[in-house]
Scaffold this motif. Structure first.
Motif, PDB file in Angstrom:
ATOM      1  N   LEU A  83     -11.720  23.416 -14.502  1.00 56.15           N
ATOM      2  CA  LEU A  83     -11.983  21.996 -14.309  1.00 56.15           C
ATOM      3  C   LEU A  83     -12.689  21.703 -12.987  1.00 56.15           C
ATOM      4  O   LEU A  83     -12.942  20.529 -12.674  1.00 56.15           O
ATOM      5  CB  LEU A  83     -10.686  21.199 -14.391  1.00 56.15           C
ATOM      6  CG  LEU A  83     -10.057  21.120 -15.786  1.00 56.15           C
ATOM      7  CD1 LEU A  83      -8.772  20.320 -15.750  1.00 56.15           C
ATOM      8  CD2 LEU A  83     -11.026  20.501 -16.780  1.00 56.15           C
ATOM      9  N   TRP A  84     -13.017  22.731 -12.216  1.00 60.48           N
ATOM     10  CA  TRP A  84     -13.718  22.515 -10.948  1.00 60.48           C
ATOM     11  C   TRP A  84     -14.998  21.697 -11.127  1.00 60.48           C
ATOM     12  O   TRP A  84     -15.211  20.735 -10.376  1.00 60.48           O
ATOM     13  CB  TRP A  84     -13.987  23.840 -10.247  1.00 60.48           C
ATOM     14  CG  TRP A  84     -15.211  23.868  -9.380  1.00 60.48           C
ATOM     15  CD1 TRP A  84     -16.323  24.610  -9.562  1.00 60.48           C
ATOM     16  CD2 TRP A  84     -15.435  23.118  -8.164  1.00 60.48           C
ATOM     17  NE1 TRP A  84     -17.244  24.367  -8.575  1.00 60.48           N
ATOM     18  CE2 TRP A  84     -16.727  23.461  -7.703  1.00 60.48           C
ATOM     19  CE3 TRP A  84     -14.690  22.190  -7.455  1.00 60.48           C
ATOM     20  CZ2 TRP A  84     -17.276  22.918  -6.545  1.00 60.48           C
ATOM     21  CZ3 TRP A  84     -15.236  21.622  -6.297  1.00 60.48           C
ATOM     22  CH2 TRP A  84     -16.512  21.996  -5.848  1.00 60.48           C
ATOM     23  N   PRO A  85     -15.884  22.013 -12.094  1.00 59.70           N
ATOM     24  CA  PRO A  85     -17.094  21.185 -12.223  1.00 59.70           C
ATOM     25  C   PRO A  85     -16.779  19.707 -12.481  1.00 59.70           C
ATOM     26  O   PRO A  85     -17.445  18.823 -11.934  1.00 59.70           O
ATOM     27  CB  PRO A  85     -17.838  21.821 -13.400  1.00 59.70           C
ATOM     28  CG  PRO A  85     -17.366  23.233 -13.428  1.00 59.70           C
ATOM     29  CD  PRO A  85     -15.912  23.154 -13.035  1.00 59.70           C
ATOM     30  N   ARG A  86     -15.771  19.445 -13.296  1.00 55.17           N
ATOM     31  CA  ARG A  86     -15.397  18.052 -13.565  1.00 55.17           C
ATOM     32  C   ARG A  86     -14.765  17.404 -12.340  1.00 55.17           C
ATOM     33  O   ARG A  86     -14.974  16.211 -12.076  1.00 55.17           O
ATOM     34  CB  ARG A  86     -14.439  17.976 -14.763  1.00 55.17           C
ATOM     35  CG  ARG A  86     -15.123  18.245 -16.099  1.00 55.17           C
ATOM     36  CD  ARG A  86     -14.144  18.061 -17.245  1.00 55.17           C
ATOM     37  NE  ARG A  86     -13.581  16.708 -17.276  1.00 55.17           N
ATOM     38  CZ  ARG A  86     -12.499  16.362 -17.965  1.00 55.17           C
ATOM     39  NH1 ARG A  86     -11.856  17.279 -18.677  1.00 55.17           N
ATOM     40  NH2 ARG A  86     -12.055  15.123 -17.948  1.00 55.17           N
ATOM     41  N   PHE A  87     -13.998  18.184 -11.582  1.00 57.73           N
ATOM     42  CA  PHE A  87     -13.429  17.668 -10.334  1.00 57.73           C
ATOM     43  C   PHE A  87     -14.550  17.240  -9.393  1.00 57.73           C
ATOM     44  O   PHE A  87     -14.529  16.142  -8.826  1.00 57.73           O
ATOM     45  CB  PHE A  87     -12.559  18.739  -9.685  1.00 57.73           C
ATOM     46  CG  PHE A  87     -12.049  18.358  -8.311  1.00 57.73           C
ATOM     47  CD1 PHE A  87     -10.819  17.739  -8.165  1.00 57.73           C
ATOM     48  CD2 PHE A  87     -12.798  18.631  -7.175  1.00 57.73           C
ATOM     49  CE1 PHE A  87     -10.349  17.383  -6.898  1.00 57.73           C
ATOM     50  CE2 PHE A  87     -12.333  18.288  -5.913  1.00 57.73           C
ATOM     51  CZ  PHE A  87     -11.108  17.656  -5.777  1.00 57.73           C
ATOM     52  N   ASN A 106      -9.307   8.685  -3.316  1.00 57.74           N
ATOM     53  CA  ASN A 106     -10.208   9.321  -4.267  1.00 57.74           C
ATOM     54  C   ASN A 106      -9.574  10.566  -4.868  1.00 57.74           C
ATOM     55  O   ASN A 106      -9.644  10.791  -6.077  1.00 57.74           O
ATOM     56  CB  ASN A 106     -11.527   9.668  -3.572  1.00 57.74           C
ATOM     57  CG  ASN A 106     -12.627  10.066  -4.543  1.00 57.74           C
ATOM     58  OD1 ASN A 106     -12.384  10.319  -5.716  1.00 57.74           O
ATOM     59  ND2 ASN A 106     -13.845  10.131  -4.039  1.00 57.74           N
ATOM     60  N   LEU A 107      -8.952  11.371  -4.034  1.00 58.07           N
ATOM     61  CA  LEU A 107      -8.313  12.592  -4.532  1.00 58.07           C
ATOM     62  C   LEU A 107      -7.190  12.269  -5.512  1.00 58.07           C
ATOM     63  O   LEU A 107      -7.065  12.905  -6.560  1.00 58.07           O
ATOM     64  CB  LEU A 107      -7.798  13.431  -3.368  1.00 58.07           C
ATOM     65  CG  LEU A 107      -8.870  14.134  -2.544  1.00 58.07           C
ATOM     66  CD1 LEU A 107      -8.278  14.666  -1.237  1.00 58.07           C
ATOM     67  CD2 LEU A 107      -9.515  15.271  -3.333  1.00 58.07           C
ATOM     68  N   ARG A 108      -6.366  11.274  -5.181  1.00 57.34           N
ATOM     69  CA  ARG A 108      -5.275  10.893  -6.090  1.00 57.34           C
ATOM     70  C   ARG A 108      -5.841  10.440  -7.435  1.00 57.34           C
ATOM     71  O   ARG A 108      -5.345  10.847  -8.497  1.00 57.34           O
ATOM     72  CB  ARG A 108      -4.423   9.770  -5.476  1.00 57.34           C
ATOM     73  CG  ARG A 108      -3.529  10.202  -4.339  1.00 57.34           C
ATOM     74  CD  ARG A 108      -2.453   9.166  -4.041  1.00 57.34           C
ATOM     75  NE  ARG A 108      -3.005   7.850  -3.733  1.00 57.34           N
ATOM     76  CZ  ARG A 108      -3.355   7.451  -2.507  1.00 57.34           C
ATOM     77  NH1 ARG A 108      -3.243   8.290  -1.480  1.00 57.34           N
ATOM     78  NH2 ARG A 108      -3.821   6.235  -2.306  1.00 57.34           N
ATOM     79  N   LEU A 114      -8.133  13.570 -14.271  1.00 57.09           N
ATOM     80  CA  LEU A 114      -8.322  14.870 -14.912  1.00 57.09           C
ATOM     81  C   LEU A 114      -7.013  15.484 -15.388  1.00 57.09           C
ATOM     82  O   LEU A 114      -7.000  16.610 -15.890  1.00 57.09           O
ATOM     83  CB  LEU A 114      -9.025  15.828 -13.944  1.00 57.09           C
ATOM     84  CG  LEU A 114     -10.417  15.384 -13.479  1.00 57.09           C
ATOM     85  CD1 LEU A 114     -11.020  16.425 -12.545  1.00 57.09           C
ATOM     86  CD2 LEU A 114     -11.343  15.141 -14.667  1.00 57.09           C
ATOM     87  N   ASP A 115      -5.915  14.738 -15.219  1.00 59.77           N
ATOM     88  CA  ASP A 115      -4.596  15.205 -15.646  1.00 59.77           C
ATOM     89  C   ASP A 115      -4.253  16.546 -14.994  1.00 59.77           C
ATOM     90  O   ASP A 115      -3.715  17.451 -15.640  1.00 59.77           O
ATOM     91  CB  ASP A 115      -4.527  15.314 -17.166  1.00 59.77           C
ATOM     92  CG  ASP A 115      -3.094  15.383 -17.683  1.00 59.77           C
ATOM     93  OD1 ASP A 115      -2.193  14.871 -16.988  1.00 59.77           O
ATOM     94  OD2 ASP A 115      -2.880  15.958 -18.764  1.00 59.77           O
ATOM     95  N   LEU A 116      -4.552  16.652 -13.714  1.00 57.78           N
ATOM     96  CA  LEU A 116      -4.230  17.851 -12.943  1.00 57.78           C
ATOM     97  C   LEU A 116      -2.860  17.691 -12.295  1.00 57.78           C
ATOM     98  O   LEU A 116      -2.384  16.569 -12.090  1.00 57.78           O
ATOM     99  CB  LEU A 116      -5.294  18.079 -11.861  1.00 57.78           C
ATOM    100  CG  LEU A 116      -6.676  18.479 -12.366  1.00 57.78           C
ATOM    101  CD1 LEU A 116      -7.710  18.370 -11.248  1.00 57.78           C
ATOM    102  CD2 LEU A 116      -6.638  19.903 -12.920  1.00 57.78           C
ATOM    103  N   PRO A 117      -2.215  18.803 -11.944  1.00 56.53           N
ATOM    104  CA  PRO A 117      -0.903  18.702 -11.298  1.00 56.53           C
ATOM    105  C   PRO A 117      -0.992  17.947  -9.971  1.00 56.53           C
ATOM    106  O   PRO A 117      -1.863  18.244  -9.139  1.00 56.53           O
ATOM    107  CB  PRO A 117      -0.521  20.169 -11.070  1.00 56.53           C
ATOM    108  CG  PRO A 117      -1.318  20.945 -12.058  1.00 56.53           C
ATOM    109  CD  PRO A 117      -2.614  20.204 -12.210  1.00 56.53           C
TER     110      PRO A 117
END
Length: 204
Positions: A83-87, A106-108, A114-117
């Motif tokens: 998911l790095w490219p989408r991040f 922005n990070l939050r 992206l439904d990341l942890p």
């Protein structure tokens, strides 16, 4: 054109840098119109400028850049690394197009979208990530004699700081610039090219 003949451009970016964003968007635009594979890789502007004397405003900017780069490094070291490219696209569009300069916010929002942890956010203030960022940055600038900034673009075995752009070429203009960069990369003896930079940035 067969896949094995498709040229590859690897761009190394710091998520906070608007010039890296513009260059990446240009390469992706060119790839929509001509055979070109684009790889987007992480580096750190904060690492580039470690130990350098900087104007106070730019030191503050570099200090703030650690947070997004550290979270990106943590993502790349996780089982969600794909998911790095989408991040990068999501964080970058918020910052560089929508004007969200508040990195924690922005990070939050990016991690949530992206439904990341949520635990990835802990990396923002974790300096244990910095050695990994230094390694990635050293890899990015190695082909420039260990000197350069972001964006770094690797083409045909050559590494370039830049091209640094103030707006995103579109359509045929994007392809023409790519062809020019590819020609320079293939030209034996070509070293550098620079000119005056405009002050107004157009990131969309």
């Amino acid at each position: 054109m067969s896949q094995d003949r498709t040229p590859v451009a690897d761009v190394y970016v710091d998520p906070q840098c608007p010039f890296a964003w513009i260059t990446t968007q240009w390469l992706l635009e060119a790839a929509r119109h001509t055979p070109l594979a684009v790889g987007v890789h992480l580096m750190s502007l904060s690492c580039v400028n470690e130990g350098r004397e900087l104007d106070p405003w730019y030191r503050k900017y570099n200090d703030e850049a650690w947070s997004a780069a550290r979270v990106a490094a943590a993502l790349l070291d996780s089982d969600r690394s794909e998911l790095w490219p989408r991040f990068y696209e999501t964080f970058g569009r918020r910052r560089h197009v929508d004007g969200v300069r508040d990195n924690p916010l922005n990070l939050r929002e990016t991690v949530s979208e992206l439904d990341l942890p949520a635990a990835l956010l802990d990396a923002a203030a974790d300096p244990s990530r910095d050695d990994d960022l230094r390694r990635r940055t050293a890899e990015a600038i190695a082909g420039c004699g260990g000197d350069g900034g972001t964006p770094m673009v690797h083409v045909h075995g050559r590494a370039f700081f830049g091209p640094v752009l103030t707006e995103i070429p579109r359509g045929a203009a994007a392809v023409e610039l790519w062809q020019a960069v590819e020609t320079m990369a293939r030209t034996r003896g070509f070293s550098s090219l620079t000119t005056e930079r405009g002050e107004q940035l157009h990131t969309s």
